[in-house]
Design a protein around this motif. Structure first.
Motif, PDB file in Angstrom:
ATOM      1  N   PRO A  79       0.499  -1.080   0.115  1.00 22.08           N
ATOM      2  CA  PRO A  79       0.255  -0.082  -0.010  1.00 22.08           C
ATOM      3  C   PRO A  79       0.813   1.044   0.441  1.00 22.08           C
ATOM      4  N   GLU A 121       2.498   1.776  -3.364  1.00 23.23           N
ATOM      5  CA  GLU A 121       0.549   2.403  -3.897  1.00 23.23           C
ATOM      6  C   GLU A 121       0.629   4.248  -3.951  1.00 23.23           C
ATOM      7  N   GLN A 143       3.400   5.956  -5.405  1.00 23.81           N
ATOM      8  CA  GLN A 143       4.042   5.838  -6.911  1.00 23.81           C
ATOM      9  C   GLN A 143       4.221   7.158  -7.864  1.00 23.81           C
ATOM     10  N   ASP A 168       5.332  -3.759 -10.544  1.00 28.81           N
ATOM     11  CA  ASP A 168       4.218  -2.834 -10.823  1.00 28.81           C
ATOM     12  C   ASP A 168       5.049  -1.439 -10.167  1.00 28.81           C
ATOM     13  N   HIS A 169       5.840  -1.009  -8.782  1.00 23.90           N
ATOM     14  CA  HIS A 169       5.598   0.359  -8.590  1.00 23.90           C
ATOM     15  C   HIS A 169       6.930   0.212  -8.273  1.00 23.90           C
TER      16      HIS A 169
END
Length: 129
Positions: free
Chosen positions: A70, A73, A76, A109-110
């Motif tokens: 989290p 995210e 980001q 993804d990050h």
């Protein structure tokens, strides 16, 4: 605080060194400080080393999933595209949690994350385009 970091202007890499007992709060605090640094925009690279006495036993997969993901995210936009982080962990120093994190889904993804035994290999990967 169990860490210190500096910006290596020649390589355009942030070098962070942990020692003693390291927990998720300190890892995320160090990340907040690095991505807030003025040099971050031109770097987006972190090389992490550990002192021989470093204790990562407080880190768990649950913390990674429930706290670190989290956080990644939420930050980001500050992190930006193309961020990479390499940890150097010699094979003789067993740190299974980091190897587990390296293989978790969604981590890239990050930002890209990898574990190496030697600095040369880590830098080759960090500095690759």
């Amino acid at each position: 605080m169990s860490y210190a970091f500096r910006y290596d202007a020649d390589l355009k890499v942030f070098r962070i060194h942990f020692e003693g007992r390291v927990d998720m709060d300190e890892i995320l605090q160090s990340d907040r400080e690095i991505i807030a640094a003025p040099e971050w925009e031109g770097s987006r690279r972190i090389l992490t080393t550990l002192a021989p006495d470093t204790d990562l036993s407080a880190l768990t997969v649950e913390q990674y999933l429930d706290v670190a993901m989290p956080y990644m995210e939420a930050t980001q936009d500050l992190r930006g595209a193309g961020a990479r982080e390499a940890w150097i962990i010699p094979e003789r120093w067993n740190s299974p949690i980091i190897q587990v994190w390296e293989h978790l889904p969604l981590k890239d993804d990050h930002h890209a994350f990898a574990v190496f035994e030697a600095e040369a290999a880590a830098l080759d990967w960090l500095l690759a385009d």
